[in-house]
Design a protein around this motif. Structure first.
Motif, PDB file in Angstrom:
ATOM      1  N   UNK A   1      58.314 105.754  40.746  1.00 31.36           N
ATOM      2  CA  UNK A   1      57.589 105.305  41.939  1.00 31.36           C
ATOM      3  C   UNK A   1      57.736 103.799  42.109  1.00 31.36           C
ATOM      4  N   UNK A   2      57.585 103.056  41.022  1.00 31.09           N
ATOM      5  CA  UNK A   2      57.717 101.599  41.084  1.00 31.09           C
ATOM      6  C   UNK A   2      59.133 101.194  41.488  1.00 31.09           C
ATOM      7  N   UNK A   3      60.137 101.892  40.939  1.00 26.81           N
ATOM      8  CA  UNK A   3      61.526 101.574  41.272  1.00 26.81           C
ATOM      9  C   UNK A   3      61.803 101.847  42.747  1.00 26.81           C
ATOM     10  N   UNK A   4      61.300 102.971  43.248  1.00 27.58           N
ATOM     11  CA  UNK A   4      61.484 103.305  44.663  1.00 27.58           C
ATOM     12  C   UNK A   4      60.817 102.268  45.552  1.00 27.58           C
ATOM     13  N   UNK A   5      59.626 101.846  45.162  1.00 23.86           N
ATOM     14  CA  UNK A   5      58.898 100.853  45.947  1.00 23.86           C
ATOM     15  C   UNK A   5      59.651  99.534  46.001  1.00 23.86           C
ATOM     16  N   UNK A   6      60.215  99.122  44.874  1.00 19.04           N
ATOM     17  CA  UNK A   6      60.991  97.877  44.855  1.00 19.04           C
ATOM     18  C   UNK A   6      62.209  97.968  45.773  1.00 19.04           C
ATOM     19  N   UNK A   7      62.857  99.123  45.778  1.00 20.14           N
ATOM     20  CA  UNK A   7      64.079  99.285  46.575  1.00 20.14           C
ATOM     21  C   UNK A   7      63.813  99.154  48.073  1.00 20.14           C
ATOM     22  N   UNK A   8      62.684  99.656  48.541  1.00 24.98           N
ATOM     23  CA  UNK A   8      62.424  99.639  49.982  1.00 24.98           C
ATOM     24  C   UNK A   8      61.624  98.411  50.407  1.00 24.98           C
ATOM     25  N   UNK A   9      61.186  97.607  49.449  1.00 24.29           N
ATOM     26  CA  UNK A   9      60.445  96.393  49.779  1.00 24.29           C
ATOM     27  C   UNK A   9      61.406  95.286  50.203  1.00 24.29           C
ATOM     28  N   UNK A  10      60.864  94.262  50.813  1.00 28.23           N
ATOM     29  CA  UNK A  10      61.682  93.128  51.255  1.00 28.23           C
ATOM     30  C   UNK A  10      62.487  92.573  50.079  1.00 28.23           C
ATOM     31  N   UNK A  11      63.808  92.478  50.272  1.00 28.91           N
ATOM     32  CA  UNK A  11      64.681  91.999  49.214  1.00 28.91           C
ATOM     33  C   UNK A  11      65.205  93.077  48.294  1.00 28.91           C
ATOM     34  N   UNK A  12      64.654  94.290  48.387  1.00 26.15           N
ATOM     35  CA  UNK A  12      65.112  95.403  47.561  1.00 26.15           C
ATOM     36  C   UNK A  12      66.468  95.923  48.025  1.00 26.15           C
ATOM     37  N   UNK A  13      67.128  96.698  47.165  1.00 25.78           N
ATOM     38  CA  UNK A  13      68.492  97.137  47.466  1.00 25.78           C
ATOM     39  C   UNK A  13      68.552  98.020  48.716  1.00 25.78           C
TER      40      UNK A  13
END
Length: 256
Positions: free
Chosen positions: A230-242
């Protein structure tokens, strides 16, 4: 499946997919033309249903509000899965047997043959204080709800990504096509859930369902893996995420 994707990729300037690097690192490394922009969802406030064909019963959200955190078993098999009456009844009785609150999506065409309406009416009356049955629901909102503790799913890819993004453990029950591969991702690669097993007659029994639900809900390692993804998915779709950056790249290419 890989060979078909590889041929498609060769014919395209770019293939866009609803995924993210942590979910499919190996596959994405082999397919450099594939651009992951997921996990996709509707807007942050879930105001508008996307790609749905049945009216959503939003009463289930108020029902979820009244349930304890992480207590509800959410059961949904997508738009195409069909059960025969025997399997349908085993599923229903298995949910009752768990003793847990459950939210079960039962489409009008979910069963083949002659399911006894009287039997199903009696079942719903019996579990009225514990379970809720709807014909369709706002799934993203349901999965994001604090009360949901387990997702019994057919493992269609979009549902799988929604469950991953919401941080919900899976009990996998694939029906056809790529759903069996998606199950393997959940159970073998990500280790964020378990899968049901069929008996010699091809039936998932009520006892099997109860046992696997309890295992999923009670497994601390699964809960931790779910949190990490969940944390990895959130980082990816957040500003600056892949995925966020890939989406911007896609928009830029389309606007050229």
């Amino acid at each position: 499946m890989f060979s078909r994707t590889d041929r498609l990729s060769a014919l395209s300037e770019m293939v866009v997919c609803n995924s993210f690097p942590e979910a499919e690192a190996g596959a994405l490394k082999l397919l450099p033309n594939v651009l992951p922009i997921g996990p996709l969802s509707s807007d942050g406030e879930f105001r508008k249903p996307v790609g749905q064909f049945l009216p959503e019963d939003t009463r289930c959200l108020r029902w979820l509000d009244a349930q304890p955190d992480g207590s509800v078993v959410y059961v949904a098999f997508g738009s195409f899965t069909i059960f025969d009456p025997r399997q349908f009844e085993e599923l229903a009785l298995g949910l009752e047997l768990t003793g847990r609150p459950f939210l079960w999506v039962v489409r009008p065409d979910f069963t083949t043959g002659e399911l006894s309406e009287a039997w199903f009416d009696e079942f719903q009356a019996r579990v009225a204080g514990k379970g809720m049955v709807v014909s369709w629901c706002p799934q993203q909102q349901v999965l994001a709800h604090r009360a949901v503790g387990c997702f019994v799913s057919h493992c269609g890819w979009n549902s799988t990504m929604e469950g991953v993004r919401s941080g919900v453990p899976f009990l996998c029950w694939p029906y056809f096509a790529e759903q069996f591969l998606d199950r393997n991702y959940v159970t073998e690669v990500w280790r964020t859930g378990l899968a049901v097993s069929h008996n010699a007659d091809g039936i998932v029994t009520k006892e099997e369902l109860r046992s696997k639900v309890e295992q999923v809900v009670g497994d601390a390692e699964i809960r931790e893996r779910v949190r990490l993804f969940k944390d990895a998915a959130s980082r990816c779709v957040s500003e600056g995420g892949s995925s966020n950056e890939n989406f911007k790249r896609l928009v830029s290419l389309l606007s050229e």
